[in-house]
Structures are given as C-alpha cells and as structure tokens.
Motif scaffolding. Structure first.
Motif: not given
Length: 357
Positions: A15, A210, A221, A223, A238-239
């Motif tokens: 993250s 996610p 999600e 990435v 992870r954006t």
C-alpha cells in the motif's frame, strides 16, 4: 495485446501508506524526494531516475498527440509534488514551449494561454471546467478564441459527459491521462472514444484484488510498478484507485477506497485527519463530507459536540479549523452541529460524488 501483468508472477503489491515495508523511508531515501500531500510517503528520485521519469512522461505526451510545434500550459499542483513541474519539463522536450503555472488563478491561466499562444492545456477536469465557467461569466471570453487543439485531463475521477462538454466548448480534442499518485508521473492515457487505458510501456500497470473488500466486488485495484526506477523496480504499489474489470484490460478509475480520498486532485488521509482531531476534547462525532455541486469539489468536516457549552464556542471552533488546515493541502470548511450529541461514534465519510467507497 494486453498491457497488464499477472499479479501472481510478481511480488505482492504494497500500500502507499506502507512503503517502509519495502525499505522506502524519508530518513534513508536519497536524491530528490517527492513527498506526498499528507507527508506520509517519500518517493526517491536520483538524477538518473528523474531523467527516466521525464523521458517516460515525454513518451506519454507524444503518445497522446503532443507535437514539436505545440505550446503547452500545465495547470497542475507544484507545491511539494512533481506533477506540474515534471510534466512541463517533459513537455518542453517534445514541444516548442511549455510552462507550469499551478492550478490557482484563472485570470493568470487565461493570460498565460493568450501570451504564450498556447494550444495545449494540461489540468484537472474540474479545474478546466471552472476555467470554462469563468471565461463565460467573468472574463467574457469566447473559449473557441483561445484556439486550444488538445486538452489533457488528469488527477481526478471525471464525468465522461463533462469531458465531452469541455472538448465541444473549446473545440479541442480531450484525452485523459492516468497519473501515478505516488510519483506524480502520467503513465497511461485514454482517448475519448476508447474504453481501456493504454499504458506508456508494458509492465507499468496491473490489476489486483483490493486489499480491503469495497462495496462493489466487481472492482479491481490498479497497481503501479516501476521497471524504469533504479531502486524500486522490485515493488508494486496499490494506488487506491478502483477500476471495473474488463478481462485483463485496464479502464480509467471509477472509484477510490481505503484511507486516502481524492478531493480537488489532491489526496487527503482520513487517518491523518482523525489523528489531528483526536486531541480536541468534546467532539462526539465528526464526518468528512465531500460534494461536487458546481465545477469544483468541496470538503466539509461536520462536527457534533457532546456538551452545549462548545456548540457556540468560537475558540473551540478555531482549534478545529487550525488542526485541519495544518495537515490538509486543500481548503476544508468546518460546520458545527447545532444539536448536542451525547453518544460518541467513530468518524465517518460521506462522499456525495459517489466516488469513494
């Protein structure tokens, strides 16, 4: 041809708030550090990395149609982020001229476009929409007279209808750029008629399940990976952006989730906001409310106190305002609940735009 990679063949992405797990800390990083708006992450750039970042951005710009004869104005954030400065530097390498003027000051933007005779504008969708509104209502300028031929939009979740409207009003082609929120570098694009994102190079983007289960289980999600970076080529980040699954193709983000909220093109940490308000006595509950009623996003913290003496206490209200302004890169209004709330409850989020899950 697919531009995504299989998540299982690469290291598990981390993250944005946990970069220290990959050994990325502000205390150890070297070179130019890109510190995010919440000061929680530092993205390192050596001289070689910055040159690679500029080259990657320049490739993105040429892919979307920026030409050697163009004159480019970049109206993106510059304060503490690479964003506008790096995009303008890259644009200057592939166009005739480029300037980065920041997102504030619509009259300044108008004068810059006119004096530079710019024909390419880079900004957020709401920023350009606000510029358009002021051209009509305040400056009494016909948008077509600016003779923009290309508008590049990035940094927000934009309404396709509004993007189409901007193109029609300015008589320009509109293209969305996907900008990595950690590095501030545009690394993919989507033309108006396309359904999927086109990464600038293979290996930059992928989809992942996610880390937390959002309300819509159909979303994946986005990435970002960094094969161009000298020390970060081994990680994926992870954006916080969620995209609808279209096989293995990437689409522009439709939502965000998790701790970070995207407001006015800036990322706000809900955890940091919670810490800032935790030390103020008497708050029974507060809610971060985000809306987009006009052209721009608005953010309000709605506060409920647990005793009557604080409801109209100006000094207490000022403490809350100062605590919020000390850790947010955007303006956040404070609204006080006129009614006392005796029970305490955890802070909450209400996104009336429907973006954050």
């Amino acid at each position: 041809m697919t531009h995504t990679q299989t998540v299982e063949t690469l290291p598990e992405p981390i993250s944005r708030g946990n970069l220290s797990a990959a050994g990325i800390t502000a205390a150890k990083a070297k070179g130019l550090l890109h510190v995010d708006a919440t000061a929680t992450a530092a993205f390192p750039l050596s001289a070689e990395d910055r040159a690679a970042a500029v080259a990657l951005t320049a490739k993105t710009l040429t892919d979307v149609g920026v030409k050697a004869t163009d004159r480019v104005v970049v109206s993106l954030n510059n304060d503490g982020e690479l964003g506008g400065t790096l995009v303008a530097e890259a644009a200057a390498k592939v166009a005739a001229a480029a300037a980065s003027i920041g997102p504030r000051g619509r009259m300044r933007l108008l004068r810059t476009v006119e004096n530079m005779r710019a024909n390419v504008l880079v900004g957020t969708a709401t920023g350009v929409a606000d510029f358009l509104a002021r051209l009509h209502l305040e400056f009494l300028v016909e948008p077509l007279d600016l003779e923009l031929r290309l508008i590049l939009l990035t940094g927000e979740i934009a309404d396709p209808k509004k993007i189409e409207h901007l193109g029609r009003e300015f008589g320009a082609q509109t293209v969305e750029l996907f900008t990595d929120p950690l590095s501030g570098i545009p690394i993919a694009h989507k033309t108006q008629n396309a359904t999927a994102l086109t990464p600038t190079h293979d290996g930059l983007l992928e989809l992942a399940t996610p880390a937390e289960t959002p309300a819509n289980g159909e979303l994946a999600e986005i990435v970002v990976r960094y094969p161009w970076h000298s020390s970060l080529a081994h990680i994926g980040v992870r954006t916080g952006y969620l995209s609808s699954r279209d096989g293995e193709s990437l689409t522009m983000p439709t939502h965000t989730y998790g701790d970070l909220l995207l407001i006015r093109g800036r990322w706000i940490s809900f955890t940091a906001l919670t810490k800032a308000l935790r030390g103020i006595d008497g708050i029974a509950h507060w809610e971060l409310r985000v809306a987009r009623q006009g052209t721009l996003d608005s953010a309000t913290v709605f506060v409920s106190f647990n005793r009557e003496s604080l409801v109209k206490n100006g000094m207490w209200h000022a403490r809350i305002e100062q605590a919020i302004s000390a850790m947010t890169p955007i303006s956040v209004q404070v609204e006080i609940d006129p009614h006392v709330r005796e029970d305490s409850a955890p802070p909450s989020i209400r996104d009336e735009r429907g973006h954050h899950l």
